[in-house]
Design a protein around this motif. Structure first.
Motif, short mmCIF file in Angstrom:
data_model
loop_
_atom_site.label_atom_id
_atom_site.label_comp_id
_atom_site.label_asym_id
_atom_site.label_seq_id
_atom_site.Cartn_x
_atom_site.Cartn_y
_atom_site.Cartn_z
N ASN A 11 0.86 -1.18 0.00
CA ASN A 11 0.00 0.00 0.00
C ASN A 11 0.89 1.23 0.00
N ALA A 12 0.50 2.24 -0.77
CA ALA A 12 1.30 3.46 -0.82
C ALA A 12 0.41 4.65 -1.14
N HIS A 13 0.70 5.77 -0.49
CA HIS A 13 0.04 7.05 -0.77
C HIS A 13 1.13 8.05 -1.17
N VAL A 14 0.90 8.72 -2.28
CA VAL A 14 1.87 9.68 -2.79
C VAL A 14 1.18 11.03 -2.99
N MET A 15 1.78 12.08 -2.46
CA MET A 15 1.33 13.44 -2.75
C MET A 15 2.24 14.04 -3.81
N LEU A 16 1.65 14.76 -4.75
CA LEU A 16 2.38 15.28 -5.90
C LEU A 16 2.20 16.79 -6.01
N LYS A 17 3.28 17.48 -6.34
CA LYS A 17 3.21 18.88 -6.72
C LYS A 17 3.68 18.98 -8.17
N PHE A 18 2.87 19.63 -9.00
CA PHE A 18 3.20 19.77 -10.41
C PHE A 18 3.74 21.16 -10.69
N LYS A 19 4.54 21.27 -11.72
CA LYS A 19 4.99 22.58 -12.18
C LYS A 19 3.77 23.38 -12.61
N GLY A 20 3.71 24.63 -12.20
CA GLY A 20 2.58 25.48 -12.53
C GLY A 20 1.58 25.61 -11.41
N GLY A 21 1.73 24.80 -10.33
CA GLY A 21 0.91 24.99 -9.15
C GLY A 21 -0.15 23.95 -8.89
N ALA A 22 -0.44 23.05 -9.83
CA ALA A 22 -1.42 22.00 -9.58
C ALA A 22 -0.86 20.99 -8.57
N VAL A 23 -1.77 20.29 -7.91
CA VAL A 23 -1.39 19.27 -6.92
C VAL A 23 -2.13 17.98 -7.23
N GLY A 24 -1.67 16.88 -6.62
CA GLY A 24 -2.33 15.60 -6.88
C GLY A 24 -1.99 14.57 -5.83
#
Length: 392
Positions: free
Chosen positions: A242-255
């Motif tokens: 099991n894994a949870h990943v938080m993402l920050k994208f170039k331009g300000g979006a998140v995921g």
């Protein structure tokens, strides 16, 4: 509609490494590649047990002399033949991908490889450089990216239907390994063994699928990520189930990205939701012919595959194999990808760079990013889930 009259002068002479008797993935590759007559299976090294592999090959209609004990023998012998293979698919455990792919490229073969492409980005970059040197192509089997409605989602993002992209939630979270089934299942055992699977289990095995859909649909670049991972079945440690990943994208979006094999009761739960400033879309692989489209202040809409109101393009939205209302699924998605691989391999053989540039496919770059995701998630999780730069 899919153009069944789009043939090559001669089908691509094709072989497989791995994917022998009883392999679901092996059958998926063969079903997809042979469906449109663009590939011809003429050789194989299907099994570590040479006799069993030879028996299987003969039952598939392959000449016994072209069923090989090892991939090295196959590449060497086929290179001596005027009608030798032009391409090979690799359906073996993760630990072998780099070595086999490298050998195939050195033998001047095009490659379709299972994911993750390699254990490290350094290895993946080596393959990219070698492919360029040999003028060969590498396709990576992100099998869900062939669905027409995934391409509709991509077009909607490209054309601004959602506005500015703010949030992406992606997941692939099934429940089939919620207990220690690998004790009695050799086909699962290697996936939770670091020497064979690599530094991850669910991130590399299924998380990369969801991540690739995120990359493909949004075309956004990850800037940094933070990962926590668990081994709920303790014997799987250090590999996560099991894994949870938080993402920050170039331009300000998140995921966010959730990958799990212990989501008890779930079939697949592979979903992606893309949220923009004006609207959102959501696709679920258990209902692949539909795309949910939600505009703020309006009633939700369900867009169906094969309908005239969808965008018409030559990259995937219009690649329907049967009219709207009939269910298309997993094998059709894979076949759509193999059709692209065939036309791309043929264009490369003819050195037709114009035709090659017009063909979309999950190539070596997709393989590099899948490997990078695994590396960076391990780096983050093993250092207290700290944020790490995605590209150093």
């Amino acid at each position: 509609m899919f153009n069944e009259e789009s043939h090559l002068k001669q089908p691509i002479r094709w072989a497989m490494v791995g994917g022998g008797r009883g392999s679901q993935i092996g059958y998926s590759h063969r079903n997809a590649a042979l469906r449109d007559g663009l590939f011809k299976l003429v050789a194989g090294a299907f099994d570590l047990d040479a006799e069993r592999g030879r028996d299987f090959a003969v039952n598939l209609g392959i000449d016994e002399e072209r069923s090989y004990s090892t991939y090295k023998e196959m590449f060497a012998q086929e290179k001596l033949r005027e009608d030798g293979i032009q391409a090979v698919s690799i359906a073996t455990p993760n630990s072998t991908h780099f070595e086999i792919c490298k050998a195939a490229l050195e033998a001047e073969l095009h490659v379709v490889c299972e994911k993750p492409l390699t254990f490290t980005t350094a290895e993946a970059y080596q393959l990219q450089a070698l492919a360029k040197e040999k003028n060969r192509l590498i396709g990576v089997m992100y099998g869900y990216s062939g669905f027409p409605m995934v391409h509709q989602a991509r077009e909607m993002v490209r054309r601004g239907d959602l506005g500015d992209i703010r949030i992406v939630n992606a997941q692939f979270a099934h429940g089939f390994h919620n207990e220690e089934y690998e004790k009695d299942d050799p086909s699962l055992k290697w996936r939770v063994t670091p020497a064979a699977s690599g530094p991850t289990y669910v991130i590399g095995d299924i998380g990369t699928h969801a991540f690739y859909l995120c990359e493909m649909i949004t075309e956004m670049e990850v800037e940094s990520l933070c990962c926590m991972r668990q081994s709920f079945i303790e014997s799987r440690a250090p590999l996560e189930d099991n894994a949870h990943v938080m993402l920050k994208f170039k331009g300000g979006a998140v995921g966010t990205l959730w990958a799990s094999a212990v989501n008890s009761g779930s079939m697949h739960q592979q979903k992606i939701r893309v949220v923009g400033s004006k609207a959102s879309i959501e696709w679920w692989d258990e209902f692949p012919n539909q795309l949910r489209y939600e505009v703020q202040g309006e009633a939700p809409r369900i867009l169906d595959r094969g309908m005239g109101y969808l965008y018409q393009d030559d990259q995937g939205v219009s690649c329907n194999r049967v009219g709207g209302g009939h269910a298309e699924g997993y094998f059709e998605s894979w076949a759509n990808l193999y059709a692209r691989f065939a036309h791309a391999f043929d264009a490369a053989e003819r050195n037709d760079q114009t035709a090659l540039a017009a063909i979309w496919l999950p190539g070596v770059e997709a393989g590099i990013e899948g490997t990078r995701l695994c590396e960076k998630c391990v780096e983050s999780a093993d250092n207290g889930s700290q944020w790490v730069n995605y590209k150093d």
